[in-house]
Design an enzyme around this catalytic site. Sequence first.
Site, PDB file in Angstrom:
ATOM      1  N   LYS A  38     108.608 -19.404  45.298  1.00 46.76           N
ATOM      2  CA  LYS A  38     108.719 -19.613  46.735  1.00 46.76           C
ATOM      3  C   LYS A  38     109.975 -18.949  47.312  1.00 46.76           C
ATOM      4  O   LYS A  38     110.957 -18.689  46.627  1.00 46.76           O
ATOM      5  CB  LYS A  38     108.712 -21.112  47.049  1.00 46.76           C
ATOM      6  CG  LYS A  38     107.373 -21.793  46.820  1.00 46.76           C
ATOM      7  CD  LYS A  38     106.317 -21.290  47.784  1.00 46.76           C
ATOM      8  CE  LYS A  38     104.941 -21.893  47.553  1.00 46.76           C
ATOM      9  NZ  LYS A  38     104.855 -23.301  47.896  1.00 46.76           N
ATOM     10  N   ARG A  42     102.403 -26.817  39.962  1.00 50.19           N
ATOM     11  CA  ARG A  42     101.484 -25.711  40.241  1.00 50.19           C
ATOM     12  C   ARG A  42     102.277 -24.418  40.116  1.00 50.19           C
ATOM     13  O   ARG A  42     103.233 -24.186  40.865  1.00 50.19           O
ATOM     14  CB  ARG A  42     100.893 -25.856  41.647  1.00 50.19           C
ATOM     15  CG  ARG A  42      99.887 -24.781  42.040  1.00 50.19           C
ATOM     16  CD  ARG A  42      99.350 -25.056  43.446  1.00 50.19           C
ATOM     17  NE  ARG A  42      98.379 -24.047  43.852  1.00 50.19           N
ATOM     18  CZ  ARG A  42      98.691 -22.905  44.469  1.00 50.19           C
ATOM     19  NH1 ARG A  42      99.959 -22.619  44.739  1.00 50.19           N
ATOM     20  NH2 ARG A  42      97.743 -22.052  44.807  1.00 50.19           N
TER      21      ARG A  42
END
Length: 279
Positions: free
Chosen positions: A223, A257
């Site tokens: 991210k 995840r």
Amino acid sequence: MSPQWQTSRFLLQLARPLVMGIVNVTPDSFSDGGRHASVSLAMKHAELLLRQGAHILDIGGESTRPGSPAVSLEEELDRVLPMLAEAVKLQVPISVDTYKPEVMRAALDLGADIINDVWALRQPGAQQAVAAHSSCGVCLMHMHQTPQNMHLNHMSGDAVAEVREFLSRVTKPLLEAGVARERIVWDYGIGFGKSVAQNFALLAHQQALLELDFPLLAGWSRKGSLGTVSGLPVEQRLIPSVAAALLAVERGARIVRVHDVKETVEALSVWQAMQDALA
């Protein structure tokens, strides 16, 4: 009793953290867009992730990176369903990352085990699609604004309190519709309309979300916040991603995840050995 996640075909035990491997069948995902766009390439990638230790596969047919354009229903169905038809034969839990109720119903009819929804079933008909299924798992994620504009207008105030209130609010009607608690997992939505500071505040204060007794899924992999603090481009964020996954698990997340399954599994094996020594 150890926490569990009820899905269509599998009752997943969450006493030890599970790794959800990402299988994007999109041309424009922020990290690996286009690499697995055909069924054959996506299946090869899925099989590789399973060999590396993934417990769950998450198939996505629409990118939700900041600024990404929406994909039509027909295009998403064309991307997801052929891959899903093959993936369910692997006899492992299969998640489908979608917010469209039509895709949810089609995926569940094909045998998908989990619906992973960045909109937390707020699209018309989505809650009904999940509630109508007898046992599928569902992951409800917090998102501020939409994928098209969330990077332009971050949420304000106390992110931890707002995310907790939001997830409680969207979960209530699902429970009232008869969906069992053990079918529901929460995701606090790293990078979805939050500042870097807010993302890390959510990681630091995960306990506030865990107090309501829904298992947490953490999706830190590659991210932008990791890039901001490390100075690394997306293709070089392996170590920050694994570190964030470990920190999330240390603070109570039950599922992570990730793109980098092998390295995450290896790191979690060390963490688990420490936990076993404490027992």
